[in-house]
Design a protein around this motif. Structure first.
Motif, PDB file in Angstrom:
ATOM      1  N   ALA A 345       1.127   7.344 -11.092  1.00  0.00           N
ATOM      2  CA  ALA A 345       1.316   7.076  -9.663  1.00  0.00           C
ATOM      3  C   ALA A 345       1.319   5.581  -9.345  1.00  0.00           C
ATOM      4  O   ALA A 345       1.564   5.191  -8.196  1.00  0.00           O
ATOM      5  N   GLY A 346       1.013   4.730 -10.329  1.00  0.00           N
ATOM      6  CA  GLY A 346       1.067   3.293 -10.121  1.00  0.00           C
ATOM      7  C   GLY A 346      -0.264   2.593  -9.989  1.00  0.00           C
ATOM      8  O   GLY A 346      -0.311   1.389  -9.715  1.00  0.00           O
ATOM      9  N   PHE A 347      -1.382   3.311 -10.205  1.00  0.00           N
ATOM     10  CA  PHE A 347      -2.707   2.708 -10.114  1.00  0.00           C
ATOM     11  C   PHE A 347      -3.094   2.071 -11.446  1.00  0.00           C
ATOM     12  O   PHE A 347      -2.622   2.477 -12.508  1.00  0.00           O
ATOM     13  N   THR A 348      -3.969   1.071 -11.367  1.00  0.00           N
ATOM     14  CA  THR A 348      -4.565   0.467 -12.562  1.00  0.00           C
ATOM     15  C   THR A 348      -5.956   1.053 -12.751  1.00  0.00           C
ATOM     16  O   THR A 348      -6.826   0.909 -11.888  1.00  0.00           O
ATOM     17  N   ILE A 349      -6.154   1.734 -13.884  1.00  0.00           N
ATOM     18  CA  ILE A 349      -7.434   2.372 -14.179  1.00  0.00           C
ATOM     19  C   ILE A 349      -8.080   1.624 -15.340  1.00  0.00           C
ATOM     20  O   ILE A 349      -7.505   1.530 -16.429  1.00  0.00           O
ATOM     21  N   VAL A 359     -10.761   2.697 -10.339  1.00  0.00           N
ATOM     22  CA  VAL A 359      -9.456   2.424  -9.735  1.00  0.00           C
ATOM     23  C   VAL A 359      -9.517   0.994  -9.184  1.00  0.00           C
ATOM     24  O   VAL A 359     -10.160   0.724  -8.173  1.00  0.00           O
ATOM     25  N   MET A 360      -8.849   0.077  -9.882  1.00  0.00           N
ATOM     26  CA  MET A 360      -8.985  -1.340  -9.579  1.00  0.00           C
ATOM     27  C   MET A 360      -8.156  -1.723  -8.351  1.00  0.00           C
ATOM     28  O   MET A 360      -6.958  -1.453  -8.290  1.00  0.00           O
ATOM     29  N   LEU A 361      -8.833  -2.368  -7.374  1.00  0.00           N
ATOM     30  CA  LEU A 361      -8.178  -2.744  -6.119  1.00  0.00           C
ATOM     31  C   LEU A 361      -8.310  -4.227  -5.808  1.00  0.00           C
ATOM     32  O   LEU A 361      -7.502  -4.782  -5.071  1.00  0.00           O
ATOM     33  N   GLY A 362      -9.333  -4.882  -6.317  1.00  0.00           N
ATOM     34  CA  GLY A 362      -9.502  -6.321  -6.137  1.00  0.00           C
ATOM     35  C   GLY A 362     -10.246  -6.712  -4.886  1.00  0.00           C
ATOM     36  O   GLY A 362     -11.275  -7.386  -4.930  1.00  0.00           O
ATOM     37  N   LEU A 369     -12.181   0.499   2.833  1.00  0.00           N
ATOM     38  CA  LEU A 369     -11.289   1.223   3.753  1.00  0.00           C
ATOM     39  C   LEU A 369     -10.680   2.449   3.089  1.00  0.00           C
ATOM     40  O   LEU A 369     -10.594   3.524   3.697  1.00  0.00           O
ATOM     41  N   ILE A 370     -10.246   2.288   1.840  1.00  0.00           N
ATOM     42  CA  ILE A 370      -9.647   3.415   1.136  1.00  0.00           C
ATOM     43  C   ILE A 370     -10.674   4.513   0.917  1.00  0.00           C
ATOM     44  O   ILE A 370     -10.380   5.715   1.079  1.00  0.00           O
ATOM     45  N   ALA A 371     -11.897   4.139   0.569  1.00  0.00           N
ATOM     46  CA  ALA A 371     -12.947   5.138   0.382  1.00  0.00           C
ATOM     47  C   ALA A 371     -13.210   5.899   1.679  1.00  0.00           C
ATOM     48  O   ALA A 371     -13.386   7.126   1.670  1.00  0.00           O
ATOM     49  N   THR A 419      -3.501   7.828   0.592  1.00  0.00           N
ATOM     50  CA  THR A 419      -4.270   6.735   1.211  1.00  0.00           C
ATOM     51  C   THR A 419      -3.763   5.378   0.738  1.00  0.00           C
ATOM     52  O   THR A 419      -3.653   4.439   1.552  1.00  0.00           O
ATOM     53  N   ALA A 420      -3.452   5.249  -0.527  1.00  0.00           N
ATOM     54  CA  ALA A 420      -2.968   3.967  -1.061  1.00  0.00           C
ATOM     55  C   ALA A 420      -1.623   3.580  -0.483  1.00  0.00           C
ATOM     56  O   ALA A 420      -1.348   2.390  -0.255  1.00  0.00           O
ATOM     57  N   ARG A 421      -0.764   4.552  -0.236  1.00  0.00           N
ATOM     58  CA  ARG A 421       0.516   4.245   0.411  1.00  0.00           C
ATOM     59  C   ARG A 421       0.311   3.721   1.822  1.00  0.00           C
ATOM     60  O   ARG A 421       1.001   2.790   2.261  1.00  0.00           O
ATOM     61  N   LYS A 422      -0.663   4.281   2.516  1.00  0.00           N
ATOM     62  CA  LYS A 422      -0.967   3.830   3.878  1.00  0.00           C
ATOM     63  C   LYS A 422      -1.365   2.357   3.884  1.00  0.00           C
ATOM     64  O   LYS A 422      -0.995   1.597   4.794  1.00  0.00           O
ATOM     65  N   HIS A 423      -2.068   1.917   2.830  1.00  0.00           N
ATOM     66  CA  HIS A 423      -2.546   0.536   2.755  1.00  0.00           C
ATOM     67  C   HIS A 423      -1.659  -0.355   1.885  1.00  0.00           C
ATOM     68  O   HIS A 423      -2.023  -1.508   1.604  1.00  0.00           O
ATOM     69  N   GLY A 424      -0.527   0.173   1.443  1.00  0.00           N
ATOM     70  CA  GLY A 424       0.427  -0.648   0.699  1.00  0.00           C
ATOM     71  C   GLY A 424       0.028  -0.959  -0.723  1.00  0.00           C
ATOM     72  O   GLY A 424       0.515  -1.925  -1.312  1.00  0.00           O
ATOM     73  N   VAL A 425      -0.839  -0.138  -1.312  1.00  0.00           N
ATOM     74  CA  VAL A 425      -1.302  -0.383  -2.672  1.00  0.00           C
ATOM     75  C   VAL A 425      -0.292   0.126  -3.682  1.00  0.00           C
ATOM     76  O   VAL A 425      -0.031  -0.503  -4.708  1.00  0.00           O
ATOM     77  N   VAL A 426       0.279   1.314  -3.421  1.00  0.00           N
ATOM     78  CA  VAL A 426       1.340   1.874  -4.272  1.00  0.00           C
ATOM     79  C   VAL A 426       2.527   2.224  -3.384  1.00  0.00           C
ATOM     80  O   VAL A 426       2.385   2.423  -2.172  1.00  0.00           O
ATOM     81  N   SER A 427       3.687   2.338  -3.998  1.00  0.00           N
ATOM     82  CA  SER A 427       4.904   2.653  -3.237  1.00  0.00           C
ATOM     83  C   SER A 427       5.097   4.161  -3.127  1.00  0.00           C
ATOM     84  O   SER A 427       4.529   4.921  -3.880  1.00  0.00           O
TER      85      SER A 427
END
Length: 427
Positions: A345-349, A359-362, A369-371, A419-427
């Motif tokens: 899905a495009g996440f860095t684990i 799940v690395m977000l930085g 917010l994602i949590a 949730t990640a799409r909402k915050h622009g983390v993954v496409s």
């Protein structure tokens, strides 16, 4: 109070002059100190909120498990250390109830006074058997086990070599000892070797590492560590809190997984994760070391013994694992299902092949917010940020349990994607 003996043998007491300050002055001084302290504390708290690293506690109104009740809703739980699902296993719970009825709520004492029961000795025997070590000593927590070991084992003429990302309890325990302290770069065998060369004049040397590093899910290179330790005459210690019960063919831990059980000298671990999830920690190792810890380890000597219900639950958990490795064997497939789907899905684990799946977000605020948004979708996860992890390396640490079904795992992945799409983390 000054006194003198009078002629008649009477004790004459000179009046003591006490200068009392007006109550208002005392109150004002106290109020000023409290007000200043409050201002300092509130400033610290506000800086935590501003940085986005505030840690809220969500209230659970059910037993621990893959599904829990939070704020009146039934949700999926992906942030507990309940790796084997034993915290609510019927046999484990019943063992705790039986121990409560037979032995009472607690001992009201430390072990060496009147706080040791036969069930404590029985659990220590089974843990030593499980880890294939000579002896075992129980503590109130693994934090206490780590706090109580190094001060007893190592003196000023010794050296301790510690991975720079070791757990906070290891760091605090090492601070208490008077040995020479050397930190080596995370998982870096070359740097470890240079530190071993640097400390060759020491009487005893102890290489200290987490077996599995809890924030990243990466595994210590124990084969290389043991090779170097043997080459330079050092001992090896591992903290196995995130490995005991499910890593290795029989769930014995990282040392079994990597084939070095007979080469690791000391193991500390916990009863509060895979082994029932209640509380308690322990050290297993050579009998002379365990005997010495019983004589001198401060957290052992000055803490109440583990409550009988906790010991009963943990004992049954260990018995289940001694009888069969089937529970541990199902962990790998579930772990890889989550890791593979999230990577696709495009996440860095971070880490590899371990049920700790960061799940690395930085960004700390983004992780929080994602949590929060995941909770709205029925999935309970927690963002980790500084000081728990380094600045700029915030993440959501997902933890897989044997008790999760494939549908549970797929639902968690879908919630992450949405949730990640909402915050622009993954496409």
């Amino acid at each position: 109070m000054a006194m003198s003996l009078g002629q008649a043998g009477r004790v004459l007491v000179k009046p003591l002059r006490v200068v009392l300050q007006p109550p208002a002055l005392l109150f004002n001084r106290s109020y000023t100190a409290i007000a200043e302290a409050r201002a300092v504390l509130n400033g610290e708290l506000e800086s935590i909120r501003t940085a986005g690293t505030w840690k809220s506690e969500r209230i659970i109104s059910s037993k621990q498990g893959p599904h829990i009740n939070v704020d009146g809703s039934r949700i999926l739980n992906f942030c507990a250390n309940n790796y084997l699902g034993l915290s609510s296993h019927p046999e484990v719970v019943q063992a705790g109830i039986d121990a409560l009825k037979s032995y009472g709520a607690g001992l009201s004492s430390v072990r060496f006074i009147c706080g040791t029961q036969d069930l404590h000795k029985n659990l220590e025997k089974k843990l030593a058997e499980f880890h294939e070590r000579e002896d075992c000593i129980l503590y109130a927590s693994c934090f206490d086990a780590n706090a109580g070991l190094f001060e007893v084992l190592l003196g000023p003429e010794d050296a301790v070599l510690s991975d720079e990302l070791n757990h906070a309890s290891i760091i605090d325990g090492i601070r208490l000892c008077r040995a020479k302290r050397l930190r080596y770069k995370h998982l870096d065998l070359r740097d470890l070797e240079s530190k071993l060369k640097e400390s060759q004049s020491s009487r005893m040397r102890l290489v200290v590492t987490d077996g599995v590093f809890s924030m990243d899910g990466d595994v210590a290179p124990l084969v290389g560590i043991c090779d170097l330790a043997e080459q330079y005459g050092a001992m090896v210690f591992i903290d196995e809190c995130h490995a005991t019960g499910f890593l290795g063919p029989r769930g014995r831990g990282t040392d079994e997984l990597l084939g070095v059980m007979e080469r690791v000298d000391i193991v500390n671990s916990t009863l509060g994760k895979a082994l029932g999830g209640a509380a308690g920690g322990y050290t297993v190792g050579p009998k002379p070391l365990i005997d010495l810890l019983r004589q001198r380890s401060r957290p052992y000597l000055f803490s109440n013994s583990l409550p009988p219900p906790v010991v009963g639950c943990a004992t049954r958990a260990v018995e289940l694992l001694l009888a069969s490795s089937d529970i541990a064997h199902t962990m790998s497939a579930k772990t890889m299902r989550f890791r593979n789907k999230m990577t696709e899905a495009g996440f860095t684990i971070s880490g590899s092949a371990h049920p700790i799946c960061p799940v690395m977000l930085g960004d700390a605020r983004l992780a929080s917010l994602i949590a929060d948004d995941m909770l709205k979708l029925g999935v309970y996860v927690i963002g980790f940020s500084f000081p728990v992890v380094p600045k700029g390396k915030a993440r959501i640490r997902v933890q897989i349990s044997v008790a999760h079904t494939d549908d549970d795992i797929d639902h968690c992945v879908d919630a992450f994607v949405q949730t990640a799409r909402k915050h622009g983390v993954v496409s």
